[in-house]
Design a protein around this motif. Structure first.
Motif, short mmCIF file in Angstrom:
data_model
loop_
_atom_site.label_atom_id
_atom_site.label_comp_id
_atom_site.label_asym_id
_atom_site.label_seq_id
_atom_site.Cartn_x
_atom_site.Cartn_y
_atom_site.Cartn_z
N PRO A 147 0.83 -1.21 0.00
CA PRO A 147 0.00 0.00 0.00
C PRO A 147 0.86 1.25 0.00
O PRO A 147 2.00 1.22 0.43
CB PRO A 147 -0.77 -0.12 1.31
CG PRO A 147 0.12 -0.92 2.19
CD PRO A 147 0.83 -1.89 1.29
N ASP A 148 0.25 2.29 -0.51
CA ASP A 148 0.94 3.58 -0.49
C ASP A 148 0.77 4.19 0.90
O ASP A 148 -0.34 4.46 1.33
CB ASP A 148 0.34 4.50 -1.56
CG ASP A 148 1.13 5.77 -1.73
OD1 ASP A 148 1.75 6.22 -0.74
OD2 ASP A 148 1.13 6.32 -2.85
N VAL A 149 1.89 4.35 1.58
CA VAL A 149 1.82 4.94 2.93
C VAL A 149 2.62 6.24 2.96
O VAL A 149 3.23 6.59 3.96
CB VAL A 149 2.34 3.95 4.00
CG1 VAL A 149 1.34 2.81 4.18
CG2 VAL A 149 3.71 3.39 3.63
N GLY A 150 2.64 6.89 1.77
CA GLY A 150 3.36 8.16 1.69
C GLY A 150 4.84 7.98 1.93
O GLY A 150 5.52 8.86 2.43
N ARG A 167 7.32 7.37 6.44
CA ARG A 167 5.95 7.04 6.03
C ARG A 167 5.01 7.71 7.00
O ARG A 167 5.42 8.16 8.08
CB ARG A 167 5.69 5.53 6.01
CG ARG A 167 5.93 4.83 7.33
CD ARG A 167 5.21 3.50 7.44
NE ARG A 167 3.81 3.70 7.78
CZ ARG A 167 2.98 2.70 8.10
NH1 ARG A 167 3.42 1.44 8.09
NH2 ARG A 167 1.73 2.92 8.42
N VAL A 168 3.75 7.78 6.61
CA VAL A 168 2.80 8.37 7.54
C VAL A 168 2.34 7.31 8.52
O VAL A 168 2.41 6.10 8.23
CB VAL A 168 1.58 9.00 6.82
CG1 VAL A 168 2.01 10.22 6.04
CG2 VAL A 168 0.90 7.98 5.95
#
Lengths: 965, 206, 341
Positions: free
Chosen positions: B137-140, B158-159
């Motif tokens: 997943p994209d977690v910034g 990451r966020v």
């Protein structure tokens, strides 16, 4: 060191993420919902396989081909695929119908160059806008100008030159991209209507096939490539056909599987020799000796066909021993013709005239070997002997041992070659233009032709001697000659009358066509304006200073009896050869139309030094920057072969007219050369009217009217610059060469098989039928239908009874050692057509260079390289008395020691400064090639009978060079 | 290891204090050769040492919104430039499985992997076993890398938060963290790497 | 093992080294980012360094079923795809400046030693060897990939690198003994010949095969008893895999080359072919002797006017029959017709 990351950018995004996104949930990986935490949509992606499937899709596909001079290899029907408005690839059409059940079909016809023209047409060499030179010529600085500005400047200069200095000071340098269709119609018409000069470049480029002209009275004759499949023995003699005839090559390998033997006679173990059963590594320039040695053995072993010789050749003709001239009717009777020749008839045991309207002998049985005495009209008696008897004397010395010494091979090989030829049912050689590029190549071709004539291996399926392959369309010639629309469909009355009269008198159509094309080399010969076809070789020699390279060097073992200058003066004085404009009348404007003389011409530095300063304008029309555009005053952008509809001459090897359709619009401001020439005519007319210029008298006594040029060029607006395709349609339909197939059908299909040989200036020599369901057999009309040859004797002629041939003892074929062209240096520089380019057209394509070598190279034998301390990839200097150039060394065991090779096509700009591959080519004129005169078949006409330029067997030394800049 | 809370991560990155000298030295070992997924890899590395990165120096901070992990290490002189330097940390999505197995179907691990070279950047990867890693997943995720001779320093951020397939991170909680590093100059890639053997605790300050 | 296997046979007696196949492949598949140096199909002069240079010495493949370590070829091994100073040469550079490759000494391209070969004049020898991915039955690349990113298609045995899964680990490059896998630096993935699967899926032969003017390529299923592939590989056994000892069971086969006879000191043929048989054996295995003998015998039959099915197949009078079931015209798919403006 910080790597691969932009810190500033990182901080910005990072801060943004941490400050702005406090959502405590994330999107699922890789799937819906298609929003991520950062708000970026995830693009729909359907998997890597679909990327490849997508790559093989297109918006449009049209049939196309490449209107360049691939010659033996021409032409191939391609599908040209277009996507997003650009041509992105091409693939062979490959829909040639089988000719019959026995012969392999022609599919898929194509080559590596044709397969990447889509890359070439968009590469950085492409010219898309008219360019005008800024600063000095050759200074490599340009400015974009409009077509109108360029044409106006050129038209005004033209009018100045034509009115003040002469109409023939404007020169059209027509390169190998002469299509003998659309662009020919344009430049031949403007030449005729302005009496500007077209340079006939065929002999100049070294494709003159002089020996074929000398022997058969013409050069254009060739069988189809599938005819090799019927052969039992194929001779790769002086050629490398698997390298230079890519689409035809399969017929050789397949004939071999069918049972044909292949013999390669070549100094180097080349791409064709590797497919042979026997390779004979003769020295360069020794083919004449080998052929005469074979001829001698064939006669000795009784492997000759006397009936063929009696009927088809001049070997049975009688020659006076006192004068060494043919015995003719003029010798025997008052008012007798000098064109009636005699033989000794074994049936009646008497000297009898040879038939001349046909080759059929009837009851005659001419003797091969004979000496007799005949009483002349003045009562005196002279001894006469047959050409055959003289030939026996001539070849007596060519024993296997002697030939072996000349050729550098074992005597046994000479015997083996003779035995193979003598025992084979059907023998063919392959067409080659090597001999045309050798100073004494004509002698070699004549000697080879002798082998074929003695054995009767001419004019039958699977058997034949190959000349110059060319098959064109007679319709284009109507655009050369017609003064009005009616004459586009039928010959002008003056010319029709000439044809009728000559044929009624017993001349063949072919002979009259040859005479007509000879007339086009004599401006003013007919009282109306025809195109002016002039010898390219003499033009470059006289006006571009090439003669300066060779005139002074009498010591190159050429055996000159007189200076070349003297020979040239004689040839011009006796009107044997034309030079237009005449010596001293400097050319002022030159157009190179899809032609690249600064790359092509041997000794081309002289063009820069001698010709260019004489020119007020040098205009190059091309689609790419090349050696010649570099020196141009204007570069006019020409559309490519995928951007216009056109077709071009082909060859009997593949007897299919091949049509290219416009796949995409022309890039930028480019226009077809056809359109450009018509627009120039329009501009000249406009400027002539504005300047009050109308009728101008030509140096040859004709009148041309510049104020009506465009009007007459277009037949009063019927065929304008926009009507290129209408011109093609006319050419296609004229003469009904394609049976019932319509122009529209042919265009869609992309190719159509000829149904007969076209009776034009360049094709008529084929003299054969084109069977729908069988191969084409060159010269079959002579051999099977007994139509006379267009030679002086009307036979395959080995005795050249012309003063120049007497002077140089070349009346009969013989071997002469190659001159030490360029000086006394140890290595022979030979050459050949490249695999990686058609002439220079693809030579600086990045794709082609990436796939082989990016720099010019000279191939050197292992021994010669070692002796000079030269290693693979070293820069070497190649030099002789004339000049020098640098190239990379390619060291190869395929090269015969003493032989070196540079393949054709490298541009001037490929070479380090100081010279290119032509810089060492002195290209001396061979005086016998200046022959001409009434009643002679040795005279200039379209594409033949003019002097050649030679680049093979140039003597050089090679040494290590400084690293090139 | 402890993950200190700072006011703003960007200030830390700009030169502020990391964890006040509270770095963790993570011992690394080469992945076991028999566990390499293909016969070719096993055979071709049988005679060749790998796992040359023996120690990672790790610091971690968060600001309530994002996590930053700094990884520092040193490599021997490179023998090739074909493969990039790379480093990764893994967090469990739900339960932990042995780190060496690269996750399991029921216990996937969420990896943030940075690499240098032509495709430099940090990638979010979800692994459910050896050779199974896929897009995560994209977690910034972001990275900042610095190379000084043979020394590397990489910060991966990451966020915080949770989501499908993402390892959840929340201030004031403790999770597990594992590490892997590849010495690209020694042709290390894929399973040819060094790793931290076992999970460590990652304690996110409240 | 896939259910069926497509294969290609190349008759080296018909290969003329023209590189139309190489160009056909290049223009269709490898003109994208990171692919400049890629030639999935190559033709090299044998003996010679080949592409990548000296690939036969780079290892990989299997010995006694065991995978063998291999060298991983780089861009330099494949030959640089030079860029050139066109702009300088034609527009504004110093007058007379040379058009030359950028980046200093050009080194050697993928086909630098074309037409060189081996031996000493006049007993030297060479022939052309076209190569592409062999789509092996036992693909070393597939077995080496730790990501299982390489698949062998069930329906036809085509070996494909899944570009979505590939991470550029390049073990496949090392493991492939034929060194026909390239690395795309720009995308960080390995790429190779896809056997034109989008074409085959639509019944159209591979671009390299269909565009070959020498007509030396045959395509079809190995198990199709009526197709040329089965006859050449199994019935007559004249088509041999290259370097069978590499252990991957290639599905690209070669009809080995005949060559002219050598001469003795008197210029008489010795009966020994110009290409040394032990060299051919080193490439195609021991069977090469009987294959060459059979080719000579069958040709002799034809010469005497007797029938030879083998010669008929190799002659390929009707070219389209070389492609078995893949005989559709590319234009016939997707309903795209010739457009004449």
């Amino acid at each position: 060191m910080s790597t691969n990351f932009d810190r500033r950018n990182f901080l910005k995004i990072s801060a943004g993420a941490s400050a702005g996104l406090a959502m405590h949930s994330f999107a699922a990986a890789g799937g819906a919902p298609a929003r991520t935490l950062l708000g970026k949509p995830v693009p729909a992606y359907t998997g890597w396989k679909d990327v490849y499937r997508q790559q093989w899709t297109w918006d449009k596909v049209v049939r196309g081909t490449h209107i360049t001079n691939c010659w033996y290899q021409a032409h191939c029907a391609w599908d040209v695929y277009v996507k997003d408005g650009l041509v992105f690839r091409e693939e062979q059409a490959a829909e040639y119908e089988k000719v019959n059940d026995e012969l392999p079909d022609y599919n898929p016809r194509g080559c590596n160059k044709g397969g990447c023209f889509s890359e070439r047409m968009y590469d950085p060499t492409r010219v898309t806008h008219p360019l005008k030179r800024v600063g000095e010529r050759g200074g490599n600085k340009w400015e974009r100008v409009s077509w109108d500005a360029a044409l106006t400047d050129i038209a005004d200069t033209w009018l100045d030159v034509a009115t003040k200095e002469g109409t023939d000071r404007v020169i059209w340098d027509i390169g190998p991209a002469d299509d003998y269709a659309q662009n020919t119609a344009a430049f031949a018409r403007i030449s005729g209507l302005t009496q500007s000069v077209l340079l006939d470049m065929n002999t100049e480029i070294g494709d003159g096939h002089r020996g074929a002209l000398e022997t058969f009275g013409k050069i254009s004759f060739e069988s189809s490539a599938d005819d090799y499949f019927y052969s039992d023995l194929i001779l790769f003699w002086a050629g490398n056909p698997l390298y230079t005839q890519i689409p035809n090559a399969h017929f050789f390998t397949e004939a071999k599987y069918r049972g044909a033997k292949i013999i390669s006679i070549a100094p180097d173990y080349n791409a064709s020799a590797i497919k042979a059963d026997l390779w004979i590594p003769a020295k360069p320039g020794t083919d004449a000796a080998l052929a005469l040695g074979v001829a001698r053995l064939l006669i000795k072993d009784g492997k000759i066909k006397p009936d063929f010789i009696r009927e088809q050749t001049d070997l049975v003709f009688l020659v006076r021993n006192d004068t060494q001239h043919f015995l003719t009717e003029a010798d025997l009777k008052d008012g007798g013709k000098a064109t009636v020749f005699y033989a000794y008839d074994e049936a009646t045991r008497s000297v009898q005239p040879m038939p001349w309207k046909t080759l059929t002998l009837g009851e005659l049985r001419p003797a091969l070997e004979h000496t007799a005495h005949v009483r002349l009209k003045d009562g005196s008696e002279v001894a006469v002997s047959t050409v055959y008897s003289r030939m026996l004397l001539r070849i007596e010395d060519y024993t296997p041992e002697h030939v072996g010494r000349i050729c550098g091979i074992e005597p046994w090989m000479v015997k083996r070659l003779a035995a193979e030829i003598g025992n084979a049912k059907r023998v063919r050689n392959t067409t080659q233009s090597t001999h045309s590029k050798l100073y004494h190549g004509n002698l070699a071709t004549r000697a080879m032709a002798l082998v074929f004539a003695l054995t009767g291996q001419i004019g039958h399926k699977g058997a034949g001697f190959s000349g110059f392959p060319m098959l064109a369309n007679e319709g284009v010639e109507s655009f050369m000659i017609a003064r009005n629309l009616k004459e586009l469909d039928e010959h002008p009355p003056e010319i029709a009358a000439m044809f009728a009269q000559r044929m009624a008198a017993g001349d063949t159509l072919e002979q009259v066509i040859n005479d007509m094309s000879n007339i086009l080399m004599q401006p003013g010969a007919l009282p109306f304006a025809l195109p002016v076809n002039a010898s390219g070789t003499l033009f470059w020699h006289i006006h571009a200073g090439i003669s300066e390279l060779s005139d002074h060097a009498a010591d190159w073992n050429r055996g000159l009896k007189r200076s070349v200058k003297d020979h040239v003066s004689e040839a011009l004085g006796k009107k044997w050869q034309p030079c237009v404009p005449k010596p001293g009348d400097d050319p002022r404007i030159m157009f190179s139309v899809m032609s690249n003389p600064l790359r092509r011409i041997r000794g081309n530095q002289k063009i820069v030094e001698v010709l260019l300063p004489k020119l007020a304008k040098y205009v190059v029309l091309d689609f790419r920057m090349n050696s010649s555009t570099r020196f141009a005053d204007y570069v006019l952008p020409v559309s490519t072969w995928y951007e216009r509809t056109n077709f071009k001459w082909v060859t009997p090897l593949s007897p299919y007219l091949t049509i290219t359709n416009a796949a995409t619009p022309a890039l930028g401001e480019s226009k077809s050369d056809f359109e450009a020439i018509f627009l120039l005519a329009k501009k000249i007319e406009e400027r002539a009217r504005a300047r009050g210029i109308a009728v101008v008298r030509t140096p040859h006594g004709l009148e041309v009217n510049f104020s009506t040029l465009y009007q007459r060029m277009t037949f009063d607006g019927t065929y304008t610059e926009k009507d290129g395709e209408k011109v093609l349609k006319h050419i296609f339909e004229h003469g009904k060469l394609f049976g019932d197939v319509t122009w529209e059908q042919a265009k869609e299909k992309g190719f159509v098989r000829y149904t007969r040989i076209s009776n034009d200036f360049v094709s008529a020599g084929n003299q054969t039928d084109i069977p729908k369901n069988d191969s084409i057999v060159a010269l079959a009309n002579h051999v099977q239908k007994k139509v006379p040859y267009p030679t002086t004797t009307r036979r395959i002629q080995f005795y050249l009874d012309h003063p120049l041939y007497h002077e140089y003892d070349e009346v009969l074929p013989r071997h002469k050692d190659a001159p030490t062209m360029g000086g006394n240096y140890p290595l022979l520089l030979s050459g050949g057509k490249a695999r990686w380019s058609i002439h220079s057209t693809w030579r600086d394509s990045r794709l082609m260079m990436r796939m082989h070598r990016p720099e010019p190279y000279v191939v050197i034998s292992v021994g010669d390289a070692a002796a000079r301390g030269i290693k693979e990839m070293d820069w070497v200097s190649i030099r002789n008395d004339i000049g020098s150039f640098k190239a990379r060394a390619a060291v190869s065991p395929t090269m015969q020691p003493g032989q070196t090779m540079i393949y054709n096509g490298w541009e001037r700009h490929h070479f380090p400064k100081g010279g290119d591959m032509n810089s060492v080519s002195p290209s001396p004129i061979n005086p016998v090639e200046l022959a001409g005169g009434a009643g002679q078949h040795l005279r200039p006409f379209f594409i033949q009978g003019q002097g050649s330029m030679f680049d093979r067997e140039t003597r050089v030394e090679i040494e290590l060079a400084e690293r090139a800049a | 290891m402890k993950c200190k809370r700072v006011s703003r991560i960007d200030l830390v990155l700009e030169g502020g204090q990391w964890s006040g000298g509270d770095s963790t030295q993570v011992e690394m070992i080469a992945t076991p050769l028999p566990m390499q997924p293909t016969g070719y890899v096993i055979k071709s590395w049988a005679e060749k040492p790998y796992g040359t990165i023996k120690t990672l120096t790790v610091d971690a901070v968060h600001d309530g919104h994002a996590l930053a992990v700094r990884l520092q290490w040193e490599v021997p002189p490179a023998t090739t430039t074909d493969f990039p330097p790379a480093v990764a940390f893994a967090l469990p999505v739900k339960a932990t499985s042995p780190l060496v197995l690269m996750g399991m179907a029921e216990a996937p691990m969420h990896i943030l992997r940075w690499q240098g070279g032509a495709q430099a950047g940090v990638r979010s990867v979800l692994a459910k076993g050896i050779g199974s890693s896929n897009h995560g997943p994209d977690v910034g995720q972001k990275a900042l890398a610095r190379q000084d001779g043979n020394r590397f320093s990489v910060v991966i951020t990451r966020v915080l938060g949770s989501g499908a397939g993402a390892a959840p991170l929340k201030a004031g909680t403790t999770t597990k963290i594992g590490f892997a590093a590849w010495d690209g100059g020694n042709e290390e890639r894929a399973g040819i790497k060094s790793f931290s053997v076992d999970w460590l605790d990652l304690v996110l300050a409240a | 093992m896939s259910k069926r296997q497509v294969a290609m046979v190349m008759d080296l007696n018909k290969c003329i080294g023209c590189q139309t196949c190489t160009v056909a492949c290049k223009t269709l598949w490898t003109r994208n980012e990171g692919q400049k140096h890629m030639l999935w199909n190559t033709v090299n002069t044998q003996p010679g360094q080949g592409t990548p240079h000296n690939w036969e010495k780079m290892g990989g493949g299997f010995r006694n079923g065991e995978p063998q370590p291999g060298h991983r070829p780089g861009v330099g091994d494949f030959g640089k795809a030079w860029d050139f100073n066109y702009k300088e040469a034609f527009h504004g550079g110093e007058p007379g400046v040379r058009l030359a490759p950028l980046g200093g000494e050009p080194g050697q391209g993928p086909n630098h030693d074309e037409d060189v070969g081996g031996g000493t004049y006049p007993d030297n020898y060479f022939f052309y060897l076209p190569r592409l991915c062999n789509h092996c039955t036992h693909p070393a690349c597939l077995e080496a990939c730790p990501r299982k990113a390489i698949e062998k298609r069930e329906e036809d045995g085509i070996v494909l690198i899944n570009e979505d899964h590939c991470r550029g680990f390049r073990f496949c490059q090392e493991a492939c003994p034929y060194k026909k896998i390239y690395f795309n630096e720009a995308r960080g993935i390995s790429q190779k010949c896809i056997f034109c699967f989008p074409r085959l899926d639509q019944g159209v032969a591979n671009a390299c095969a269909r565009q070959c003017p020498g007509r030396l390529r045959f395509v079809g299923y190995l198990d199709d008893p009526d197709g040329p592939i089965h006859k050449l590989v199994h019935k007559y056994g004249v088509a041999l895999p290259l370097h069978p000892e590499y252990g991957t069971e290639p599905n690209v086969y070669y009809v080995p080359p005949l060559s002219p006879s050598k001469h003795d000191a008197d210029g008489k043929p010795t009966g020994e072919m110009q290409i040394p048989l032990d060299y051919l054996e080193s490439l195609f295995g021991k069977k090469v002797h009987q294959v060459l003998a059979l080719l000579i015998d069958e040709r002799e039959k034809n010469r005497k006017g007797e029938k030879s099915e083998l010669m008929d197949i190799l002659i390929a009078r009707e070219w389209i029959k070389n492609f078995g079931p893949f005989d559709k015209h590319p234009r016939s798919i997707e309903n795209i017709k010739v457009v004449v403006k």
